[in-house]
Scaffold this motif. Structure first.
Motif, PDB file in Angstrom:
ATOM      1  N   TYR A  17      -5.067   4.522  -2.483  1.00  0.00           N
ATOM      2  CA  TYR A  17      -4.783   3.628  -3.606  1.00  0.00           C
ATOM      3  C   TYR A  17      -4.639   4.461  -4.877  1.00  0.00           C
ATOM      4  CZ  TYR A  17      -6.249   0.100  -0.258  1.00  0.00           C
ATOM      5  OH  TYR A  17      -6.357  -0.696   0.859  1.00  0.00           O
ATOM      6  N   TRP A  18      -3.448   5.022  -5.046  1.00  0.00           N
ATOM      7  CA  TRP A  18      -3.176   5.872  -6.205  1.00  0.00           C
ATOM      8  C   TRP A  18      -3.105   5.011  -7.463  1.00  0.00           C
ATOM      9  CZ3 TRP A  18       2.162   7.336  -8.220  1.00  0.00           C
ATOM     10  CH2 TRP A  18       2.044   8.246  -9.285  1.00  0.00           C
ATOM     11  N   GLY A  19      -3.765   5.471  -8.523  1.00  0.00           N
ATOM     12  CA  GLY A  19      -3.905   4.670  -9.730  1.00  0.00           C
ATOM     13  C   GLY A  19      -2.587   4.255 -10.355  1.00  0.00           C
ATOM     14  N   ARG A  20      -1.739   5.230 -10.717  1.00  0.00           N
ATOM     15  CA  ARG A  20      -0.517   4.857 -11.428  1.00  0.00           C
ATOM     16  C   ARG A  20       0.442   4.080 -10.538  1.00  0.00           C
ATOM     17  NH1 ARG A  20       0.996   9.413 -14.280  1.00  0.00           N
ATOM     18  NH2 ARG A  20       2.686  10.124 -12.932  1.00  0.00           N
ATOM     19  N   GLY A  21       0.460   4.385  -9.245  1.00  0.00           N
ATOM     20  CA  GLY A  21       1.301   3.598  -8.348  1.00  0.00           C
ATOM     21  C   GLY A  21       0.924   2.130  -8.408  1.00  0.00           C
ATOM     22  N   ASN A  22      -0.370   1.843  -8.407  1.00  0.00           N
ATOM     23  CA  ASN A  22      -0.836   0.462  -8.554  1.00  0.00           C
ATOM     24  C   ASN A  22      -0.573  -0.060  -9.961  1.00  0.00           C
ATOM     25  OD1 ASN A  22      -2.669  -0.804  -6.161  1.00  0.00           O
ATOM     26  ND2 ASN A  22      -2.658   1.437  -6.076  1.00  0.00           N
ATOM     27  N   GLY A  23      -0.630   0.839 -10.944  1.00  0.00           N
ATOM     28  CA  GLY A  23      -0.378   0.429 -12.316  1.00  0.00           C
ATOM     29  C   GLY A  23       1.025  -0.097 -12.526  1.00  0.00           C
ATOM     30  N   TRP A  24       2.008   0.565 -11.917  1.00  0.00           N
ATOM     31  CA  TRP A  24       3.390   0.076 -12.018  1.00  0.00           C
ATOM     32  C   TRP A  24       3.487  -1.360 -11.490  1.00  0.00           C
ATOM     33  CZ3 TRP A  24       6.100   2.643 -15.234  1.00  0.00           C
ATOM     34  CH2 TRP A  24       6.195   4.035 -15.240  1.00  0.00           C
ATOM     35  N   VAL A  25       2.818  -1.626 -10.384  1.00  0.00           N
ATOM     36  CA  VAL A  25       2.869  -2.969  -9.791  1.00  0.00           C
ATOM     37  C   VAL A  25       2.237  -3.993 -10.724  1.00  0.00           C
ATOM     38  CG1 VAL A  25       2.216  -4.401  -7.824  1.00  0.00           C
ATOM     39  CG2 VAL A  25       2.772  -1.989  -7.461  1.00  0.00           C
TER      40      VAL A  25
END
Length: 386
Positions: free
Chosen positions: A228-236
């Motif tokens: 669960y990579w932070g920025r990847g989830n942040g984009w969502v």
């Protein structure tokens, strides 16, 4: 009797306000936006005032050169610049800073010449199509139809080639796409009010949610990089907030997207640190706080509380704590620290071994002033000011 009548009148007024603003007085909107804003998003310490922080970071962006001027390997405007520009324009408009606004609009002048237009990428790729967000935002500010034409062209070209189910062939089913694709189509809708843009983005959002969202509400970087990579989830998180801000509750996909958004926000709440931030790998306690993903989550939380998508007593304090935690990372030059650099999925960089992959995420370099972190700080400042 008088108290009863006054209470009834007050309830009627609140109900009418909710109808006018598109909110519900049921569980879909547990607290009016004005109340939520007063309770959780006011009385800031001087260092955390959203107008001040937002203008400082926007002015920092104005003073920067473009990456193609500094990096000979880049030919065009790149997406972090677009994301920062978008946030800076919103801050300038909301703070009524005319000088800042004109500087930001003027920054686009060079791309309205034949030579400068060559710096606007023609590639069929989400990271370049997003360029259209900036002229659309400028059009929303100054009403110049030439900006509308340019921005809408990016949005329409993105959907020139579609899959049989109506989704652009630019879709990669990466978590990043859930910001890059939606924000352009949302901007095109804001500028034109043409519902085709809403239908495009809602259909795409639902397809991604069904494919990528996990039971805990979060998103893996990829199936072969199951972290669960932070920025990847942040984009969502940021992309869902953008879509919900314009999608009518009666739209056939609204409930599904709201469900996905709420599930994600509940999942994130469990992992927020005592400092208000989230980690580079969200659920790995041995990792370090990362500012870009944290700022994206903060933007999504603020939007949710203020627009009534989230229970304010639960999520309002979390959003406030996150903003206060983030501004502590902003230095005297208005650069935010501890932003991870661009990060490919680990499987592609280091292979299938999960221990090696985890080390890859831990060892990623961190920068100060990276636009991946600067951008969502301005989105959040704008959300707090709206």
């Amino acid at each position: 009797m008088i108290a009863t009548r006054n209470a009834g009148l007050f309830a009627t007024l609140i109900s009418g306000f909710a109808i006018l603003t598109g909110c519900s007085t049921t569980s879909d909107a547990p607290q009016p936006a004005a109340t939520a804003a007063k309770n959780y998003f006011s009385d800031w310490p001087e260092r955390a005032d959203p107008a001040t922080v937002g203008r400082r970071i926007a002015s920092n962006f104005v003073a920067r050169g473009f990456d193609f001027q500094l990096n000979p390997t880049h030919r065009w405007i790149i997406y972090p610049e677009v994301c920062a520009w978008y946030g800076a324009l919103q801050v300038a408009q909301l703070t009524e800073d005319q000088g800042l606004k004109q500087q930001l609009i003027g920054k686009f002048d060079q791309f309205r010449t034949p030579e400068g237009a060559n710096r606007l990428s023609p590639r069929s790729h989400v990271d370049y199509r997003i360029t259209g967000v900036v002229p659309l935002e400028i059009y929303l500010i100054n009403g110049d139809p030439s900006y509308l034409t340019l921005g809408r062209d990016f949005a329409d070209k993105q959907w020139e080639s579609t899959t049989p189910d109506g989704i652009t062939t630019e879709a990669r089913y990466w978590s990043d796409d859930l910001y890059m694709l939606p924000v352009l189509q949302v901007q095109a809708y804001r500028a034109t009010k043409d519902p085709k843009y809403l239908d495009r983005v809602a259909l795409t959002m639902v397809a991604y949610l069904d494919k990528l969202q996990q039971q805990n509400g979060l998103f893996l970087h990829s199936p072969d990089s199951p972290f669960y990579w932070g920025r990847g989830n942040g984009w969502v998180a940021a992309g869902m907030a953008e879509v919900l801000s314009v999608l009518p509750p009666e739209h056939r996909h609204y409930k599904r997207i709201l469900q996905g958004y709420r599930s994600m926000m509940a999942g994130l709440l469990k992992y927020q640190g005592t400092d208000g931030l989230w980690l580079q790998l969200i659920d790995q306690s041995d990792f370090w706080p990362e500012t870009s993903g944290s700022a994206m989550f903060t933007f999504a939380l603020v939007e949710g509380v203020k627009r009534g998508w989230l229970e304010a007593p639960t999520y309002g304090p979390a959003a406030r704590k996150a903003w206060l935690g983030l501004v502590a990372y902003v230095d005297t030059a208005a650069n935010i620290r501890e932003t991870v650099v661009g990060t490919n999925k680990a499987s592609k960089e280091v292979g299938p071994d999960l221990d090696v992959q985890k080390k890859y995420y831990f060892d990623r370099p961190r920068k100060t002033g990276d636009l991946h972190g600067q951008s969502p700080m301005m989105w959040t400042a704008a959300a707090l000011l709206r």
